[in-house]
Design an enzyme around this catalytic site. Structure first.
Site, PDB file in Angstrom:
ATOM      1  N   TYR B  92       0.813  -1.221   0.000  1.00 30.49           N
ATOM      2  CA  TYR B  92       0.000   0.000   0.000  1.00 30.49           C
ATOM      3  C   TYR B  92       0.843   1.266   0.000  1.00 30.49           C
ATOM      4  CZ  TYR B  92      -4.042   2.845   1.387  1.00 30.49           C
ATOM      5  OH  TYR B  92      -5.059   3.759   1.443  1.00 30.49           O
ATOM      6  N   SER B 187       1.502  -7.770   1.792  1.00 29.67           N
ATOM      7  CA  SER B 187       0.526  -6.837   2.341  1.00 29.67           C
ATOM      8  C   SER B 187      -0.567  -6.557   1.300  1.00 29.67           C
ATOM      9  CB  SER B 187       1.237  -5.558   2.797  1.00 29.67           C
ATOM     10  OG  SER B 187       0.371  -4.776   3.556  1.00 29.67           O
ATOM     11  N   GLN B 188      -0.749  -5.319   0.846  1.00 28.33           N
ATOM     12  CA  GLN B 188      -1.715  -5.078  -0.224  1.00 28.33           C
ATOM     13  C   GLN B 188      -1.392  -5.953  -1.422  1.00 28.33           C
ATOM     14  OE1 GLN B 188      -3.160  -1.006  -2.060  1.00 28.33           O
ATOM     15  NE2 GLN B 188      -1.335  -1.666  -3.149  1.00 28.33           N
ATOM     16  N   ASP B 273       0.959  -9.050  13.993  1.00 25.46           N
ATOM     17  CA  ASP B 273       0.774  -8.064  12.928  1.00 25.46           C
ATOM     18  C   ASP B 273      -0.406  -7.141  13.253  1.00 25.46           C
ATOM     19  OD1 ASP B 273       0.320  -6.670  10.569  1.00 25.46           O
ATOM     20  OD2 ASP B 273       0.666  -8.404   9.282  1.00 25.46           O
ATOM     21  N   HIS B 302       4.081  -6.533  11.107  1.00 27.37           N
ATOM     22  CA  HIS B 302       3.723  -6.609   9.693  1.00 27.37           C
ATOM     23  C   HIS B 302       4.918  -6.892   8.772  1.00 27.37           C
ATOM     24  CE1 HIS B 302       1.022  -6.195   6.406  1.00 27.37           C
ATOM     25  NE2 HIS B 302       1.550  -5.098   5.934  1.00 27.37           N
TER      26      HIS B 302
END
Lengths: 323, 323, 323, 323, 323, 323
Positions: B92, B187-188, B273, B302
């Site tokens: 992101y 992640s994203q 996370d 994360h």
């Protein structure tokens, strides 16, 4: 405020007079001589990896006092040497990690040696493998104040010696062209690169990136961020130790190493860097022995130019080697 | 506290029933069909770089509604294809950056395509190059709430479509072995990989790393960290919009895509996370169509497994291809 | 420290020379002309509300490029016009909210128009209703960097045009005395009011409160608070974009609009304001075309004078109208 | 995490048994009787203001022990009474401010009285005008622990008495319809409204918004935010005082006042409210004497429903009055 | 940055001209005279404790307006007086706590009196026992703004009077040598000590440690830390009160008391102190009536020299008494 | 939330089964035997100080591996021994500081020995004087992870051995009654006291205050505060080391030492302690060999009972000695 240090135009000419110990050169000459005297040839072990384009070696070489120090050595697969070579030092708290994490230099045709920092390697990333077998007096958590009451015991005496002997070790390898070795590193790695460049003859260049470990008397108290602030906190407890501490640090100030540099340098500085304030970086760069080229990142903090700056390093080094 | 989500043993079997829209498949079929109908062949431009071991191409392909989307395509120099290929999506706020920043796959002999995320690329790293030419209603800063009042307008409709068409584009290249394409991302990028794996046939595998965009009804309000928290803040203003918002998000929930996956998956999850809470990751993994292998990082936030996890991915993918 | 900007006596005479684009006036003349050319008459819809003393209208008028923009129009119940009128713009991230939230002007006998800010309205308060139908290149979350690589695409080109056309729309109403219209707003709303006052002829006054959007070259990097800091973070990624970015911003700097103002102005400034630093406010005020009266709040941050300042505005405007 | 309190479905039925002092009613009867015995008629002074639609009066009435307490009284200009009337109490730290800052009720045709909170009015907004002439024992900064070692000395004994006598004072005015008085307020103001509604007969309704001062034994230690946390910090110093402190607080717990309420109530609660945790609000609402209607804001913190909630209050109160 | 105030060399000569009220002496003479007129002899109660080497007394003496004020009085067990005596005042928010918490002076052969600070004693430590029976106008939480609109009502008028009468009370005891009394204290206690030293004749010395309550016009707004910042926040609400507030504070500024001091002083200052900025400490020290000796702690924040500084105080006081 | 751990009633019976290494006793027997074998008699040096009621000695004794360890030894002046004696250990990061900083025990007639913690003493207070001459592998800043990959190398092996040998050394002194020695300490000092009490025979009591170093598997990840969190961060880098790390820590868990205790214990616990969570304290206390008395501080964080708790310790110890 983000622009907390001197204005940009003052930074560019900032060149403070900082006294150096009269025995600075003697200190380092004897330090290096003693460690070189007990050094053994580096041991390379080929490591399996998915990296089909690159050969990976786990290296153990003799650092300070003959202590074993580790690193990764990468060369393009099936490369016919001797190759131009980049020796790289790491940022504060990090270890050598895993060999596939830094592929740019090898993917560009260089031999690349990435040195572990003794005792570090547990604060971020994927770890380190080099102990620091030397004990310490009372110190603030971190590495900045280990042995800080005596230059002979100070942690960075060992690290800078490791850095110089890393170059020695690399130069001893057949695949390396000993006359075409450059040093680099970011933050602490940049500070180590400045020290190495001041202590090693015949480098082809040095490329410290947002370097740490310079102009301690200004840095300590200018920023409230670690690692410089570890020294503030130590002095807040050891209230009578300031003179001793700064006497020790004088043997490790990037300004003095920068003056002694004989190879050209490409230095980066971030004008909003709260960790390695720009005036401390310029202080070293503006004292450089043969002139340092400075690349400014006007709106960056300690991350500096990141991948963009590597492009500039790669172009600069290629030009150096071509020249 | 660091362990804020469910206990580890509950996580491993957490498999919530989450309702999906009755027209979920129809929505995505028509979305993809419309964009594929206006897609043009990808355009590759060879880019000069210091990377002598790797060839670099700047790619522009047709994404959602034919919008041009950029990416980097790297192949081992002088490689004779067709090569197994990894398509990667980004986290992101990041952009595709510079081509030398992600060399592992190409250095391991794969073709590697790294897709820019439309409109993003200005929050960290070295930038992106892909606009999002579609306007938006009132939205909270960030990308999570752009067009969130209608699935047809939602930002991730465009992004997921880009992701699928990126695979289409890559498969159309001669050097790529279209039957051996895997998707990945962190992640994203992991969330996008899950979506792509649910929408694309014939992938050889999917490797979402600490994936985002899953189990929205739990995630929104479980963590106070962005990007999930952007939705909380939007709903704090649009106090009557919760039903609409979750109706929209239901078309984009990783759980539903995971159920539809036909290729094996290697998923990572970090048990501390705070950004992509582990229960939301397990919710998708435990619903996987053909079973997902989960790698846990028990003490990580994360950042997850970082370079260590790439090693596991490389080994897993090699085994998949060998199998 | 709370007093981080220039000392108070330097602030009061701070009047920096800031270069303006040679085509500044041409840029805005053509921008306004194009949008006025496609504007349609405003549409007012009477809204039921508990406010028996005030009539409430939901307004839609033509803004930039004819885009529909919303606002609330309030008039004292059963008022016989034409009335003096206040046009107000909103702070960053807010929407027009609900009509009963800002009653002071109408309760004081004025017609009052409160303009929605396109795309905003989801960060605080009770929401907005105006989309921004124009897409954007890679931008940092928020609105400050949308289209920032070209003045023609920059987000505030659309917003400032909306602001001018809002005055046009209001002046076309029977109940409004077109010769007695003032503009106001706080923070971003103050910056918009300065722009409107520089672009609209015949206003009776402007009352920007702790205005934003002024003296960008100083503001960007002086404060670490958003929204100015959104630009810092954009430039930290787009490291080569500073010249382009500041070239764009030069078309939107409150200093240039302030110079062109033909109506008197009452400006507030908070000397401890970390969001809109006082020097940036004084820079605009001290360049005002016909002289701006400045009210200082010496111990306030960005909240400024709040309700106390409205009293001063009400007295100032009444005196203007009486004069 | 944002959802830190009980799950929503448990909240809605949360109705804890909390013991009340046996002399609770006697305590309040004698308290009110003593203060009423020394009360004098309120003094109203017409105040000039720009608010042409509303008449403004500065009121001084007799509060606890006859202490003078101030407030603003607003009525629609030229209103023929008797009018339905809203008495409003303020949030923690705020003062009555300026009369134009809260116009909704008067603009809707109500008489509106806004009470200053003694001693407060210096933490935010535009100030207060009512001293608290009673000294205090050792207390933590703030108001929560003033006199907390004895119910007779506790700060809120004085404030709640002020609140009841404010209703007395308002009812004595000709323009007010004494049979149609409602009480309201947000946060601390909501807690005061609950107390007033439990102590005053014949109200037409109570509208506490995200109320404070309820279910102390749960609240103290559930949240780390002031003002509840002032009590934690006091008890952290006065380690043997917990029994005394909670014995005092038992005379001021919203649960006990809520049980005694005879007028209907409209209560708001924000499910992510870290200042007035939702379980403490529900505890009072679910014990309400004649049933309280609760409006939930699921994604809000302490700001609750803001302007949207006022609309609901206005509709609810209109319905009450119409009924 | 840690070094936020003036450079060290400027600090050492910083001696600002600060206007004092013309009736400063009259104000304090009448204040003290009135309270002395109603003072009664101190009451000492022997307290059991485990401290076999020290006798402990709980003292109640007459402070401002005859209000009872508490303190601990410790003397070496079986000491034959008269003894040199140290009177100590406490830091902000603390109470006298428990008698065994401060044993250094008594263990060194002094009589030691530790005064409770009225109303305080609930923010840290083990508590206080002295109420402040005087009410207050609207004030910001904390003690800094209680009664700040009039010197006659200001909180520190009462505290400073207590401090002077504490010396009176101690001097009246047989075991105390009234001609060999010194005052001391840290932070607020240091500010009180400066005030006492300016108001009491015949002290043998004063030892304020990182003193507070000096040079208000510079301090207020220089630091964002309480307690000075309580005044900023008060003025942020009471926007028209600055002149009144600083007029009141002028009667309580350490600079004016320091000028009047007749006994030598040992002052400590911490150069990185964000709570009591060093320039405000030097401002008082450099104006001292008979010259103050300043001990600098260059790398400390508000903790200053801690135990090390007590050693310096003990040596200094012993030398004073020996001299 | 402040009450983040188990509810109070569960805490009081919390007694988890935690596996201990089979060679736990052997490990400690050999460790102590080896160090005792090389120990030399302690050396005491009388130190001048202002403390006329107390004699102060600077002590150096043989700790782990014969390493010299320092401490302060205080006895009432002119005391005729043998005296009951308190041996005290320090909190994390602190050093022995200065001898006048902890006078309560000596002022109460005890001999008091305060041990320096090797390598620490630079994080707060007035410093330490004991180096840790043993090097370390890669470790996270701080002391928690030094040598954590092997019980033989772990930092606390050396510290706990020092603690036991401190008791040996003290018992060897004439002025000390070897049969009436108690151990105490707060936080880390409490954890060391628990270890000493499990390893030393014949103590008269142990008084650990808010003890650290207990129930590692729960503590690590329950709190995000150092020092426990140093282990989390180490494991976040060394992702494969959890089993090794917890195997090492099992030799140092307060639960196992508590089980072996033969002397009564007075333990304090703070129910809102985020640094040493109450469940970890109760875990050790509830496993105590002969039963531990627990004093709860319900509203305190890690500061616990402070001076109030010392009173309880003094009374408890006096009763023990009297009994």
């Amino acid at each position: 405020m983000p622009r907390f240090d001197l204005p940009a135009d003052e930074l560019r000419t900032y060149r403070p007079e900082v006294a150096e110990p009269v025995d600075f050169d003697a200190f380092w000459q004897s330090t290096l001589a003693e460690s070189r005297a007990v050094a053994e040839p580096p041991r390379l072990t080929r490591v399996d990896s998915p990296l089909s384009l690159v050969e990976v070696y786990d290296v153990e070489f003799s650092g300070y006092a003959g202590d074993p120090v580790r690193g990764w050595f990468l060369v393009p697969a099936d490369a016919a040497g001797p190759l131009p070579t980049v020796v790289e030092y790491n940022g504060y708290g990090g270890g050598r990690g895993l060999p596939h994490e830094r592929l740019q230099w090898a993917a560009s045709g260089y031999a690349h040696f990435f040195m572990d920092t003794r005792g570090q390697g547990s604060a971020w990333g994927t770890g380190g493998s080099t102990p620091d077998p030397h004990g310490t007096g009372a110190s603030f958590p971190g590495f900045m104040t280990r042995g800080i009451d005596d230059p002979a015991d100070y942690y960075y005496r060992r690290v800078f010696t490791d850095a110089v002997l890393a170059v020695d070790a690399v130069r001893s390898l057949d695949v390396v062209d000993a006359s075409r070795v450059a040093v680099t590193g970011g933050s602490q790695g940049g500070g180590i690169a400045i020290a190495a460049a001041g202590l090693v003859e015949g480098l082809v260049g040095a490329m410290p990136d947002v370097p740490f470990l310079s102009h301690f008397e200004r840095a300590v108290g200018l920023t409230d961020r670690d690692p410089y602030n570890e020294i503030v906190r130590y002095l807040a407890v050891h209230r009578d130790a300031a003179e001793t501490v700064f006497s020790t640090l004088a043997y490790f100030d990037g300004i003095h190493f920068s003056k002694r540099a004989t190879a050209p340098s490409l230095v980066s500085v971030a004008l909003m860097d709260p960790i390695c304030p720009p005036s401390t970086v310029y202080a070293a760069a503006n004292h450089h022995g043969v002139g340092a080229e400075v690349v400014e990142y006007a709106f960056n903090e300690h991350e500096g130019g990141q991948g963009l700056h590597w492009q500039r390093q790669a172009a600069w080094l290629a030009a150096r080697l071509a020249g």
